[in-house]
Scaffold this motif. Sequence first.
Motif, PDB file in Angstrom:
ATOM      1  N   LEU A  62      31.012  37.265  48.563  1.00 25.79           N
ATOM      2  CA  LEU A  62      31.839  36.530  47.610  1.00 25.79           C
ATOM      3  C   LEU A  62      31.084  36.211  46.323  1.00 25.79           C
ATOM      4  N   ALA A  63      29.933  35.594  46.416  1.00 26.67           N
ATOM      5  CA  ALA A  63      29.170  35.229  45.218  1.00 26.67           C
ATOM      6  C   ALA A  63      28.688  36.472  44.479  1.00 26.67           C
ATOM      7  N   LEU A  84      36.216  34.295  33.160  1.00 28.53           N
ATOM      8  CA  LEU A  84      35.714  33.488  34.280  1.00 28.53           C
ATOM      9  C   LEU A  84      36.765  33.321  35.377  1.00 28.53           C
ATOM     10  N   ALA A  85      38.016  33.130  34.985  1.00 32.00           N
ATOM     11  CA  ALA A  85      39.077  32.987  35.982  1.00 32.00           C
ATOM     12  C   ALA A  85      39.234  34.266  36.803  1.00 32.00           C
ATOM     13  N   LEU A  86      39.256  35.404  36.141  1.00 32.58           N
ATOM     14  CA  LEU A  86      39.387  36.670  36.868  1.00 32.58           C
ATOM     15  C   LEU A  86      38.150  36.969  37.714  1.00 32.58           C
ATOM     16  N   ALA A  87      36.969  36.669  37.187  1.00 28.54           N
ATOM     17  CA  ALA A  87      35.740  36.927  37.936  1.00 28.54           C
ATOM     18  C   ALA A  87      35.662  36.081  39.201  1.00 28.54           C
ATOM     19  N   VAL A  88      36.286  34.923  39.202  1.00 36.17           N
ATOM     20  CA  VAL A  88      36.292  34.070  40.394  1.00 36.17           C
ATOM     21  C   VAL A  88      37.483  34.394  41.299  1.00 36.17           C
ATOM     22  N   PRO A 130      37.647  38.378  43.352  1.00 33.25           N
ATOM     23  CA  PRO A 130      36.888  38.507  44.596  1.00 33.25           C
ATOM     24  C   PRO A 130      37.345  37.527  45.680  1.00 33.25           C
ATOM     25  N   LEU A 131      37.725  36.323  45.270  1.00 33.32           N
ATOM     26  CA  LEU A 131      38.221  35.346  46.235  1.00 33.32           C
ATOM     27  C   LEU A 131      39.508  35.846  46.887  1.00 33.32           C
ATOM     28  N   GLY A 132      40.419  36.382  46.092  1.00 39.70           N
ATOM     29  CA  GLY A 132      41.656  36.934  46.635  1.00 39.70           C
ATOM     30  C   GLY A 132      41.409  38.122  47.541  1.00 39.70           C
ATOM     31  N   LEU A 133      40.484  39.001  47.151  1.00 37.36           N
ATOM     32  CA  LEU A 133      40.153  40.143  48.008  1.00 37.36           C
ATOM     33  C   LEU A 133      39.610  39.690  49.356  1.00 37.36           C
ATOM     34  N   GLN A 134      38.679  38.744  49.321  1.00 33.77           N
ATOM     35  CA  GLN A 134      38.089  38.296  50.580  1.00 33.77           C
ATOM     36  C   GLN A 134      39.118  37.565  51.441  1.00 33.77           C
ATOM     37  N   LEU A 135      39.946  36.744  50.837  1.00 29.82           N
ATOM     38  CA  LEU A 135      40.966  36.047  51.627  1.00 29.82           C
ATOM     39  C   LEU A 135      41.976  37.028  52.217  1.00 29.82           C
ATOM     40  N   PHE A 136      42.414  38.006  51.423  1.00 26.45           N
ATOM     41  CA  PHE A 136      43.383  38.982  51.928  1.00 26.45           C
ATOM     42  C   PHE A 136      42.795  39.802  53.067  1.00 26.45           C
ATOM     43  N   PHE A 137      41.659  40.451  52.818  1.00 30.47           N
ATOM     44  CA  PHE A 137      41.102  41.321  53.851  1.00 30.47           C
ATOM     45  C   PHE A 137      40.539  40.536  55.025  1.00 30.47           C
ATOM     46  N   PRO A 166      30.453  29.671  52.078  1.00 27.77           N
ATOM     47  CA  PRO A 166      30.736  29.923  53.487  1.00 27.77           C
ATOM     48  C   PRO A 166      31.672  31.122  53.631  1.00 27.77           C
ATOM     49  N   ALA A 167      31.663  31.707  54.810  1.00 29.48           N
ATOM     50  CA  ALA A 167      32.595  32.808  55.079  1.00 29.48           C
ATOM     51  C   ALA A 167      34.008  32.249  55.096  1.00 29.48           C
ATOM     52  N   LEU A 168      34.926  32.914  54.438  1.00 30.30           N
ATOM     53  CA  LEU A 168      36.303  32.408  54.318  1.00 30.30           C
ATOM     54  C   LEU A 168      37.253  33.093  55.291  1.00 30.30           C
ATOM     55  N   ASN A 169      36.730  33.735  56.304  1.00 31.31           N
ATOM     56  CA  ASN A 169      37.604  34.440  57.249  1.00 31.31           C
ATOM     57  C   ASN A 169      38.251  33.451  58.184  1.00 31.31           C
TER      58      ASN A 169
END
Length: 170
Positions: free
Chosen positions: A112-113, A136-140, A143-150, A167-170
């Motif tokens: 994520l980071a 900055l909004a898109l850069a945050v 990746p946050l949306g990708l990690q939450l979705f997948f 932390p892991a967001l899974n």
Amino acid sequence: MLNKAMLRGLLIALFFGTVLFALIPVHVPRPSFIPGFAPPPDMWPRTVSILGLALGLLAIAFAALGGGNETSDEPERGPASAVEWRNRLIRLALALAAFAGFVVLVPLLGFLASSMLLALACFLLAGASGRWVAVLALAVLLPLGLQLFFGNVTHTPFPSGSWGVFPALN
């Protein structure tokens, strides 16, 4: 005749073809047994590579059918000067450094980071430095949306990093 658009499509097709036929079979292990309806580990890399290969071939086809006429709003220019080439090489080196930094930082900071930093670097290298709030909004958020979705839909584990920044967001 090979023009810029055809060459661009050829390079895209070659890149994704190399990933699909040479890198994925060698570097992405495929277990002999996959339980239930779980996708194999090479499913998403193969999907992205097949789509990229198809887009490269489509770009070649469109360039060939277009008769070699590139429609561009930019006026015709002569060859690039030494200063333009130096700027292009510096930008290429910075892009390669950003991706190398991503590879180095993923085990330390986590996906994520590291992907937030990579997205920020890519947006800035693409010339979006005048729109800081949007960058900055898109850069945050991307990746946050990708990690939450997948993480929630396909239950794909992402590296959380040894430094424990996020932390892991899974």
